[in-house]
Design a protein around this motif. Structure first.
Motif, PDB file in Angstrom:
ATOM      1  N   GLU A  93       0.830  -1.210   0.000  1.00  0.00           N
ATOM      2  CA  GLU A  93       0.000   0.000   0.000  1.00  0.00           C
ATOM      3  C   GLU A  93       0.864   1.259   0.000  1.00  0.00           C
ATOM      4  O   GLU A  93       0.588   2.218  -0.731  1.00  0.00           O
ATOM      5  N   LYS A  94       1.947   1.261   0.782  1.00  0.00           N
ATOM      6  CA  LYS A  94       2.851   2.419   0.798  1.00  0.00           C
ATOM      7  C   LYS A  94       3.505   2.610  -0.573  1.00  0.00           C
ATOM      8  O   LYS A  94       3.629   3.740  -1.052  1.00  0.00           O
ATOM      9  N   HIS A  95       3.901   1.510  -1.181  1.00  0.00           N
ATOM     10  CA  HIS A  95       4.526   1.599  -2.501  1.00  0.00           C
ATOM     11  C   HIS A  95       3.538   2.153  -3.533  1.00  0.00           C
ATOM     12  O   HIS A  95       3.896   2.994  -4.358  1.00  0.00           O
ATOM     13  N   ARG A  96       2.306   1.655  -3.489  1.00  0.00           N
ATOM     14  CA  ARG A  96       1.283   2.119  -4.423  1.00  0.00           C
ATOM     15  C   ARG A  96       1.052   3.620  -4.268  1.00  0.00           C
ATOM     16  O   ARG A  96       0.984   4.357  -5.249  1.00  0.00           O
ATOM     17  N   LEU A  97       0.974   4.103  -3.022  1.00  0.00           N
ATOM     18  CA  LEU A  97       0.741   5.518  -2.764  1.00  0.00           C
ATOM     19  C   LEU A  97       1.922   6.369  -3.240  1.00  0.00           C
ATOM     20  O   LEU A  97       1.725   7.415  -3.877  1.00  0.00           O
ATOM     21  N   ARG A  98       3.128   5.922  -2.967  1.00  0.00           N
ATOM     22  CA  ARG A  98       4.313   6.684  -3.388  1.00  0.00           C
ATOM     23  C   ARG A  98       4.451   6.698  -4.906  1.00  0.00           C
ATOM     24  O   ARG A  98       4.848   7.704  -5.480  1.00  0.00           O
ATOM     25  N   ARG A  99       4.135   5.591  -5.527  1.00  0.00           N
ATOM     26  CA  ARG A  99       4.203   5.534  -6.990  1.00  0.00           C
ATOM     27  C   ARG A  99       3.170   6.473  -7.613  1.00  0.00           C
ATOM     28  O   ARG A  99       3.465   7.188  -8.575  1.00  0.00           O
ATOM     29  N   ARG A 100       1.986   6.495  -7.056  1.00  0.00           N
ATOM     30  CA  ARG A 100       0.944   7.383  -7.555  1.00  0.00           C
ATOM     31  C   ARG A 100       1.359   8.849  -7.386  1.00  0.00           C
ATOM     32  O   ARG A 100       1.159   9.672  -8.276  1.00  0.00           O
ATOM     33  N   THR A 101       1.957   9.148  -6.234  1.00  0.00           N
ATOM     34  CA  THR A 101       2.435  10.510  -5.984  1.00  0.00           C
ATOM     35  C   THR A 101       3.527  10.887  -6.982  1.00  0.00           C
ATOM     36  O   THR A 101       3.538  11.996  -7.517  1.00  0.00           O
ATOM     37  N   LEU A 102       4.433   9.961  -7.241  1.00  0.00           N
ATOM     38  CA  LEU A 102       5.516  10.232  -8.182  1.00  0.00           C
ATOM     39  C   LEU A 102       4.982  10.456  -9.593  1.00  0.00           C
ATOM     40  O   LEU A 102       5.466  11.338 -10.318  1.00  0.00           O
ATOM     41  N   LEU A 103       3.988   9.679  -9.982  1.00  0.00           N
ATOM     42  CA  LEU A 103       3.401   9.852 -11.308  1.00  0.00           C
ATOM     43  C   LEU A 103       2.711  11.218 -11.447  1.00  0.00           C
ATOM     44  O   LEU A 103       2.625  11.767 -12.537  1.00  0.00           O
ATOM     45  N   GLN A 104       2.205  11.758 -10.352  1.00  0.00           N
ATOM     46  CA  GLN A 104       1.514  13.049 -10.365  1.00  0.00           C
ATOM     47  C   GLN A 104       2.420  14.197  -9.936  1.00  0.00           C
ATOM     48  O   GLN A 104       1.940  15.285  -9.620  1.00  0.00           O
ATOM     49  N   HIS A 105       3.725  13.968  -9.916  1.00  0.00           N
ATOM     50  CA  HIS A 105       4.675  14.951  -9.392  1.00  0.00           C
ATOM     51  C   HIS A 105       4.551  16.311 -10.071  1.00  0.00           C
ATOM     52  O   HIS A 105       4.465  17.348  -9.404  1.00  0.00           O
ATOM     53  N   SER A 106       4.548  16.331 -11.387  1.00  0.00           N
ATOM     54  CA  SER A 106       4.511  17.630 -12.084  1.00  0.00           C
ATOM     55  C   SER A 106       3.190  18.357 -11.829  1.00  0.00           C
ATOM     56  O   SER A 106       3.181  19.586 -11.620  1.00  0.00           O
ATOM     57  N   SER A 107       2.094  17.610 -11.790  1.00  0.00           N
ATOM     58  CA  SER A 107       0.801  18.248 -11.503  1.00  0.00           C
ATOM     59  C   SER A 107       0.770  18.804 -10.093  1.00  0.00           C
ATOM     60  O   SER A 107       0.260  19.911  -9.854  1.00  0.00           O
TER      61      SER A 107
END
Length: 145
Positions: A93-107
């Protein structure tokens, strides 16, 4: 009677021949063992080295067993008592959340720059652009409530 003596004599001849062949085979075996003695010694040395290496490997495996058991416990998703921060489900779950955050970094970075951009517009007397930024922020707020 002559048949008995003849048969007895042929049996004795067969026994003598078998005994002679046995002695010849034993002599040949001893000769082979003597000529290949170094091979037997090398095999024994390698066997001793292999035994020593295997014992060392078994000791290392025994030492690693507690870590393996701990890893198995951490990977046990179904276990109700396994709610620690190192459980597989928690880490996933932590990995999924961090990956999602990284994908939305520029936004996210653009979103975080909105207040300073709004401040720059107001200081530069660009009120219409400031209202456009405020409208965009309100739209984002409504979309993500």
């Amino acid at each position: 009677m002559t048949d008995y003596i003849t048969s007895h004599s042929s049996e004795m001849d067969e026994l003598n021949i078998a005994a002679t062949e046995l002695r010849a085979a034993e002599d040949q075996l001893q000769s082979l063992c003597a000529s290949h003695g170094s091979t037997f010694v090398a095999v024994e040395r390698r066997s001793a080295a292999l035994t020593s290496t295997l014992k060392s490997l078994l000791r290392q495996l025994d030492n690693a067993l507690p870590q393996v058991e701990e890893s198995i416990h951490c990977l046990d998703i179904e276990s109700p008592e396994n709610k620690s921060e190192h459980s597989l489900s928690t880490l996933t779950e932590k990995h999924r959340l961090r990956r999602r955050t990284l994908l939305q970094h520029s936004s996210l970075l653009e979103l975080l720059e909105l207040p300073s951009l709004m401040d720059a517009c107001v200081r530069g007397h660009l009120y219409e652009e400031g209202l456009s930024i405020a409208s965009f922020a309100n739209t984002l707020e409504q979309r993500h409530l």
